[in-house]
Design a protein around this motif. Structure first.
Motif, PDB file in Angstrom:
ATOM      1  N   LYS A  17      47.804  42.638  39.972  1.00 50.98           N
ATOM      2  CA  LYS A  17      47.302  41.396  40.729  1.00 50.98           C
ATOM      3  C   LYS A  17      47.735  42.009  42.126  1.00 50.98           C
ATOM      4  N   ASP A  18      48.953  42.348  42.455  1.00 49.71           N
ATOM      5  CA  ASP A  18      49.302  42.315  43.902  1.00 49.71           C
ATOM      6  C   ASP A  18      48.577  43.198  44.733  1.00 49.71           C
ATOM      7  N   LYS A  19      48.292  44.434  43.852  1.00 53.41           N
ATOM      8  CA  LYS A  19      47.523  45.368  44.477  1.00 53.41           C
ATOM      9  C   LYS A  19      46.096  45.030  44.813  1.00 53.41           C
ATOM     10  N   ILE A  20      45.568  44.280  44.064  1.00 57.06           N
ATOM     11  CA  ILE A  20      44.096  43.549  44.238  1.00 57.06           C
ATOM     12  C   ILE A  20      44.245  42.581  45.314  1.00 57.06           C
ATOM     13  N   VAL A  30      42.895  50.910  45.172  1.00 56.51           N
ATOM     14  CA  VAL A  30      43.712  50.545  44.126  1.00 56.51           C
ATOM     15  C   VAL A  30      43.622  51.536  42.893  1.00 56.51           C
ATOM     16  N   VAL A  31      44.599  51.696  42.100  1.00 50.74           N
ATOM     17  CA  VAL A  31      44.365  52.669  40.894  1.00 50.74           C
ATOM     18  C   VAL A  31      44.661  51.808  39.704  1.00 50.74           C
ATOM     19  N   ALA A  32      43.646  52.135  38.855  1.00 47.36           N
ATOM     20  CA  ALA A  32      43.695  51.430  37.524  1.00 47.36           C
ATOM     21  C   ALA A  32      44.526  52.041  36.612  1.00 47.36           C
ATOM     22  N   ASP A  67      53.337  40.820  35.745  1.00 49.62           N
ATOM     23  CA  ASP A  67      52.348  39.992  35.949  1.00 49.62           C
ATOM     24  C   ASP A  67      51.909  39.251  34.734  1.00 49.62           C
ATOM     25  N   LYS A  68      51.890  39.942  33.465  1.00 50.96           N
ATOM     26  CA  LYS A  68      51.419  39.390  32.312  1.00 50.96           C
ATOM     27  C   LYS A  68      49.971  39.199  32.530  1.00 50.96           C
ATOM     28  N   GLY A  69      48.960  40.244  32.631  1.00 48.23           N
ATOM     29  CA  GLY A  69      47.658  39.940  32.730  1.00 48.23           C
ATOM     30  C   GLY A  69      47.106  40.326  34.179  1.00 48.23           C
ATOM     31  N   GLY A  70      47.779  41.211  34.633  1.00 51.25           N
ATOM     32  CA  GLY A  70      47.440  41.776  36.087  1.00 51.25           C
ATOM     33  C   GLY A  70      46.152  42.667  36.120  1.00 51.25           C
TER      34      GLY A  70
END
Length: 75
Positions: A17-20, A30-32, A67-70
């Motif tokens: 999430k923080d990367k988004i 970003v890198v998936a 993040d549990k769900g990033g």
């Protein structure tokens, strides 16, 4: 599974999430989890989840992502 040109474009990918947020602010790529690199700009809810990202995410277990769900904008 094919990883040819355009294959990754058919899916929503898992990203921290923080990367988004950083990408939205400064346009950095970003890198998936599956390795795809891009600058997000579309609604991930309109696409199925990348099977590779999903497999990697699930193999990480409950503590794998702080993040549990990033996921790519999905929660």
């Amino acid at each position: 599974m094919s990883n040819g040109d355009g294959d990754h474009e058919r899916y929503a990918h898992y990203v921290q999430k923080d990367k988004i947020m950083a990408s939205a602010l400064d346009g950095t790529p970003v890198v998936a989890l599956c390795g795809k690199v891009w600058v997000p700009g579309r609604d991930p809810k309109k696409y199925p989840v990348c099977p590779m990202c999903k497999e990697i995410y699930e193999s990480m277990g409950a503590g794998g992502d702080k993040d549990k769900g990033g996921k790519d904008g999905k929660k």
